[in-house]
Motif scaffolding. Structure first.
Motif, PDB file in Angstrom:
ATOM      1  N   LEU A 172      -1.074  -5.778   4.009  1.00 23.75           N
ATOM      2  CA  LEU A 172      -0.237  -5.137   2.995  1.00 23.75           C
ATOM      3  C   LEU A 172       0.810  -4.264   3.673  1.00 23.75           C
ATOM      4  O   LEU A 172       0.476  -3.342   4.419  1.00 23.75           O
ATOM      5  CB  LEU A 172      -1.088  -4.259   2.074  1.00 23.75           C
ATOM      6  CG  LEU A 172      -2.019  -4.961   1.094  1.00 23.75           C
ATOM      7  CD1 LEU A 172      -2.980  -3.947   0.486  1.00 23.75           C
ATOM      8  CD2 LEU A 172      -1.225  -5.648   0.003  1.00 23.75           C
ATOM      9  N   PRO A 173       2.103  -4.499   3.446  1.00 23.35           N
ATOM     10  CA  PRO A 173       3.117  -3.576   3.939  1.00 23.35           C
ATOM     11  C   PRO A 173       2.871  -2.173   3.365  1.00 23.35           C
ATOM     12  O   PRO A 173       2.332  -2.021   2.260  1.00 23.35           O
ATOM     13  CB  PRO A 173       4.419  -4.172   3.410  1.00 23.35           C
ATOM     14  CG  PRO A 173       4.115  -5.621   3.184  1.00 23.35           C
ATOM     15  CD  PRO A 173       2.685  -5.657   2.737  1.00 23.35           C
ATOM     16  N   VAL A 174       3.275  -1.167   4.124  1.00 19.13           N
ATOM     17  CA  VAL A 174       3.028   0.226   3.733  1.00 19.13           C
ATOM     18  C   VAL A 174       4.345   0.914   3.395  1.00 19.13           C
ATOM     19  O   VAL A 174       5.326   0.832   4.143  1.00 19.13           O
ATOM     20  CB  VAL A 174       2.325   0.998   4.870  1.00 19.13           C
ATOM     21  CG1 VAL A 174       2.186   2.478   4.506  1.00 19.13           C
ATOM     22  CG2 VAL A 174       0.953   0.393   5.153  1.00 19.13           C
ATOM     23  N   VAL A 175       4.349   1.611   2.254  1.00 17.01           N
ATOM     24  CA  VAL A 175       5.452   2.497   1.889  1.00 17.01           C
ATOM     25  C   VAL A 175       4.917   3.928   1.912  1.00 17.01           C
ATOM     26  O   VAL A 175       3.930   4.234   1.235  1.00 17.01           O
ATOM     27  CB  VAL A 175       6.007   2.178   0.488  1.00 17.01           C
ATOM     28  CG1 VAL A 175       7.136   3.149   0.148  1.00 17.01           C
ATOM     29  CG2 VAL A 175       6.515   0.747   0.430  1.00 17.01           C
ATOM     30  N   HIS A 176       5.551   4.785   2.690  1.00 14.41           N
ATOM     31  CA  HIS A 176       5.088   6.161   2.858  1.00 14.41           C
ATOM     32  C   HIS A 176       6.170   7.115   2.350  1.00 14.41           C
ATOM     33  O   HIS A 176       7.262   7.189   2.928  1.00 14.41           O
ATOM     34  CB  HIS A 176       4.794   6.427   4.343  1.00 14.41           C
ATOM     35  CG  HIS A 176       4.149   7.754   4.602  1.00 14.41           C
ATOM     36  ND1 HIS A 176       3.842   8.199   5.878  1.00 14.41           N
ATOM     37  CD2 HIS A 176       3.733   8.736   3.766  1.00 14.41           C
ATOM     38  CE1 HIS A 176       3.279   9.388   5.802  1.00 14.41           C
ATOM     39  NE2 HIS A 176       3.210   9.740   4.532  1.00 14.41           N
ATOM     40  N   PHE A 177       5.863   7.814   1.256  1.00 10.78           N
ATOM     41  CA  PHE A 177       6.741   8.858   0.745  1.00 10.78           C
ATOM     42  C   PHE A 177       6.318  10.165   1.422  1.00 10.78           C
ATOM     43  O   PHE A 177       5.249  10.717   1.128  1.00 10.78           O
ATOM     44  CB  PHE A 177       6.624   8.962  -0.776  1.00 10.78           C
ATOM     45  CG  PHE A 177       7.104   7.725  -1.500  1.00 10.78           C
ATOM     46  CD1 PHE A 177       8.422   7.613  -1.908  1.00 10.78           C
ATOM     47  CD2 PHE A 177       6.243   6.674  -1.762  1.00 10.78           C
ATOM     48  CE1 PHE A 177       8.871   6.476  -2.579  1.00 10.78           C
ATOM     49  CE2 PHE A 177       6.668   5.532  -2.433  1.00 10.78           C
ATOM     50  CZ  PHE A 177       7.995   5.425  -2.835  1.00 10.78           C
ATOM     51  N   VAL A 178       7.143  10.653   2.339  1.00 11.49           N
ATOM     52  CA  VAL A 178       6.733  11.701   3.267  1.00 11.49           C
ATOM     53  C   VAL A 178       7.042  13.086   2.729  1.00 11.49           C
ATOM     54  O   VAL A 178       8.195  13.379   2.354  1.00 11.49           O
ATOM     55  CB  VAL A 178       7.413  11.509   4.632  1.00 11.49           C
ATOM     56  CG1 VAL A 178       6.963  12.601   5.614  1.00 11.49           C
ATOM     57  CG2 VAL A 178       7.118  10.120   5.192  1.00 11.49           C
ATOM     58  N   ALA A 225       0.858  -1.177   0.000  1.00 12.69           N
ATOM     59  CA  ALA A 225       0.000   0.000   0.000  1.00 12.69           C
ATOM     60  C   ALA A 225       0.899   1.233   0.000  1.00 12.69           C
ATOM     61  O   ALA A 225       1.925   1.259   0.690  1.00 12.69           O
ATOM     62  CB  ALA A 225      -0.908   0.004   1.220  1.00 12.69           C
ATOM     63  N   VAL A 226       0.516   2.231  -0.769  1.00 11.36           N
ATOM     64  CA  VAL A 226       1.343   3.429  -0.936  1.00 11.36           C
ATOM     65  C   VAL A 226       0.630   4.646  -0.359  1.00 11.36           C
ATOM     66  O   VAL A 226      -0.567   4.864  -0.610  1.00 11.36           O
ATOM     67  CB  VAL A 226       1.658   3.673  -2.428  1.00 11.36           C
ATOM     68  CG1 VAL A 226       2.407   4.997  -2.614  1.00 11.36           C
ATOM     69  CG2 VAL A 226       2.466   2.517  -3.006  1.00 11.36           C
ATOM     70  N   LEU A 227       1.378   5.423   0.433  1.00  9.31           N
ATOM     71  CA  LEU A 227       0.963   6.752   0.884  1.00  9.31           C
ATOM     72  C   LEU A 227       2.022   7.745   0.427  1.00  9.31           C
ATOM     73  O   LEU A 227       3.220   7.424   0.453  1.00  9.31           O
ATOM     74  CB  LEU A 227       0.863   6.819   2.415  1.00  9.31           C
ATOM     75  CG  LEU A 227      -0.079   5.874   3.143  1.00  9.31           C
ATOM     76  CD1 LEU A 227       0.185   5.943   4.649  1.00  9.31           C
ATOM     77  CD2 LEU A 227      -1.527   6.240   2.853  1.00  9.31           C
ATOM     78  N   ALA A 228       1.593   8.936   0.023  1.00  9.06           N
ATOM     79  CA  ALA A 228       2.582   9.942  -0.394  1.00  9.06           C
ATOM     80  C   ALA A 228       1.969  11.329  -0.293  1.00  9.06           C
ATOM     81  O   ALA A 228       0.847  11.559  -0.753  1.00  9.06           O
ATOM     82  CB  ALA A 228       3.047   9.678  -1.827  1.00  9.06           C
TER      83      ALA A 228
END
Length: 515
Positions: free
Chosen positions: A358-364, A325-328
């Motif tokens: 789902l592992p999370v990738v966060h582009f901050v 899962a993607v957050l940005a």
């Protein structure tokens, strides 16, 4: 003794059911640009995989000889089939039978599909094209009494939110229960100009003094921007493709981990463009989606919710073949500040990731919560701490890439800092309790007023403060674990996702996801 005669009767009734609402109403459906209920099923599922349940259920009338005189099918087609070879459950409303009105149907059919999806751990796709479950005023002629409302089977709707992926495709006017079935999903889609979603239609709105048509009341332009649905497409075919795409990133249920797809991208790919993509001038935005696409498996990013909560980009992708899962943060919208809608969007996406492992990738890139009267009236603080709670409650593996800003409470929620801080900071990182811009003059007001050359002194203070903002100073004290070359983002993420597979867990979360 043969049962052939009975089988002939079965085939006759099946043919009557396939006629749906009759030739005229089916033609009207086609003229309006919509597929029929069964055409939709065929377009969505793998060819030849559909097994219908309850096909001959409907309203039958018998003559004096006890032979079937007439038959009207229910407005619901349900069953099971496959998408990309994986079993799924399907509900497809038939608008040609009394406008898909639930009072013309047998509610047990919808409940059957919800329950089957839950108990057999299969994703559920609802193709909604109809009205509520309570019946029309006209029904009072047949049953002259009112009733205390209830929604049979809603317990399965709630249970499915916490156990199997639920997709809702709004493919026509969806009112009352129809609107509820769209909203009670993990992923929902509307077709521009073809579908509308509202609690009650224009006639009811007119009764309270609002003269509005279906589009003005609940069209895609409204529901795409308020978060009622996740995506807007231009055709039914696009809606089916979106459903299939969404499901490809998820497991069949919480009792499995998302399947790995053999990657077609190399883990050590390094994009040179990442070195210069973030401007040195902090006031200038950049294209965060390019960073995402350069970091995940090529062509794998699938964005959801693009039209609402626009300060936050959400979606799914693959890294070395694994679903994430993607957050940005999106600096093009209020610098990526967390508005009330951004907080709602983040809560939903993080809870979905937690539910389905789902592992999370966060582009901050987050300057903090949005400031001002408008945002206070929207209860941003309340929704903000709920968003922070969602981040802290999540137990899935989490990796943050600190691209630029991280300020205040919202900036602190880039991940749960009480867990291992697997985060990578770019040299463009800029963080603190609040941005220094605008605060220097206030902090040094007395000194500047007393100084013989206030402008010169202000420039000196700004230079001093700018030096303090260096991410290397933060890293000296291990407050930033790693400062990385942006080009190493993808290789590091590929390494991380393989570590994450060591701790992947299945089963129910400690809390059930709500719509």
């Amino acid at each position: 003794m043969s049962w052939e005669k009975d089988l002939e009767e079965l085939r006759r009734r099946e043919a009557l059911a396939e006629a749906m609402g009759g030739a005229d109403r089916v033609a009207r459906q086609k003229t309006s640009g919509k597929l029929t209920a069964r055409e939709r099923v065929d377009a969505l599922l793998d060819r030849g995989s559909f097994h219908e349940t309850g096909k001959i259920a409907g309203k039958a009338e018998y003559g004096a000889d006890n032979e079937l005189a007439s038959f009207r099918a229910t407005p619901f087609v349900i069953g099971r089939g496959e998408i990309d070879g994986r079993p799924v459950c399907v509900q497809s409303d038939d608008f040609s039978v009394r406008g898909g009105a639930a009072d013309a149907g047998i509610w047990q059919k919808l409940v059957f599909a919800e329950q089957m999806a839950n108990e057999y751990r299969m994703p559920l796709i609802r193709m909604v094209d109809g009205t509520g479950g309570g019946g029309s005023v006209k029904m009072l002629e047949k049953d002259p009494r009112t009733y205390i409302p209830q929604t049979p089977g809603w317990e399965w709707v709630v249970a499915n939110m916490a156990s199997v992926p639920v997709v809702a495709l709004a493919l026509g006017p969806c009112a009352g229960l129809g609107a509820g079935r769209v909203a009670a999903s993990h992923y929902s889609v509307m077709v521009q100009g073809l579908s509308q979603v509202f609690v009650a239609g224009p006639p009811v709105a007119r009764a309270i003094g609002e003269n509005v048509d279906k589009e003005g009341l609940g069209g895609a332009d409204i529901n795409g921007k308020n978060g009622v649905v996740d995506d807007i497409v231009t055709s039914e075919a696009e809606a089916f493709a979106a459903a299939r795409k969404f499901l490809s990133y998820l497991p069949a249920s919480i009792h499995e981990l998302p399947a790995r797809i053999e990657p077609r991208d190399v883990p050590d790919r390094r994009e040179d463009t990442l070195v210069s993509i973030v401007p040195r001038d902090r006031r200038v935005p950049y294209k965060m989606r390019r960073i995402i696409e350069a970091s995940v498996d090529a062509g794998s990013f699938f964005e959801t919710g693009r039209q609402w909560g626009r300060g936050l980009i959400t979606g799914f992708a693959r890294i070395d073949g694994y679903s994430v899962a993607v957050l940005a943060g999106d600096p093009h919208f209020m610098g990526g500040a967390w508005t009330a809608d951004v907080c709602r969007k983040l809560i939903k996406h993080v809870d979905l990731a937690q539910t389905f492992h789902l592992p999370v990738v966060h582009f901050v890139d987050c300057p903090g919560f949005a400031v001002g009267v408008k945002h206070e009236r929207a209860a941003t603080v309340k929704l903000g701490v709920q968003a922070m709670a969602a981040v802290y409650q999540a137990r899935v593996p989490w990796c943050s890439i600190v691209v630029r800003q991280a300020f205040g409470l919202a900036g602190s929620a880039m991940m749960n800092p009480t867990r291992t801080k697997l985060r990578y900071c770019w040299p463009s990182g800029d963080w603190g309790s609040l941005p220094l811009e605008g605060g220097i003059e206030a902090a040094f007001k007395s000194e500047l007023e007393a100084h013989p050359a206030p402008e010169t002194r202000l420039a000196e203070i700004r230079a001093w403060a700018e030096a303090l903002r260096s991410p290397f100073r933060t890293a000296e004290s291990f407050y930033a674990e790693e400062i990385i070359d942006p080009r190493n983002t993808r290789p590091l993420l590929c390494e991380w996702i393989n570590l994450a597979q060591r701790v992947g867990e299945t089963g129910p979360s400690s809390f059930g996801m709500r719509p």
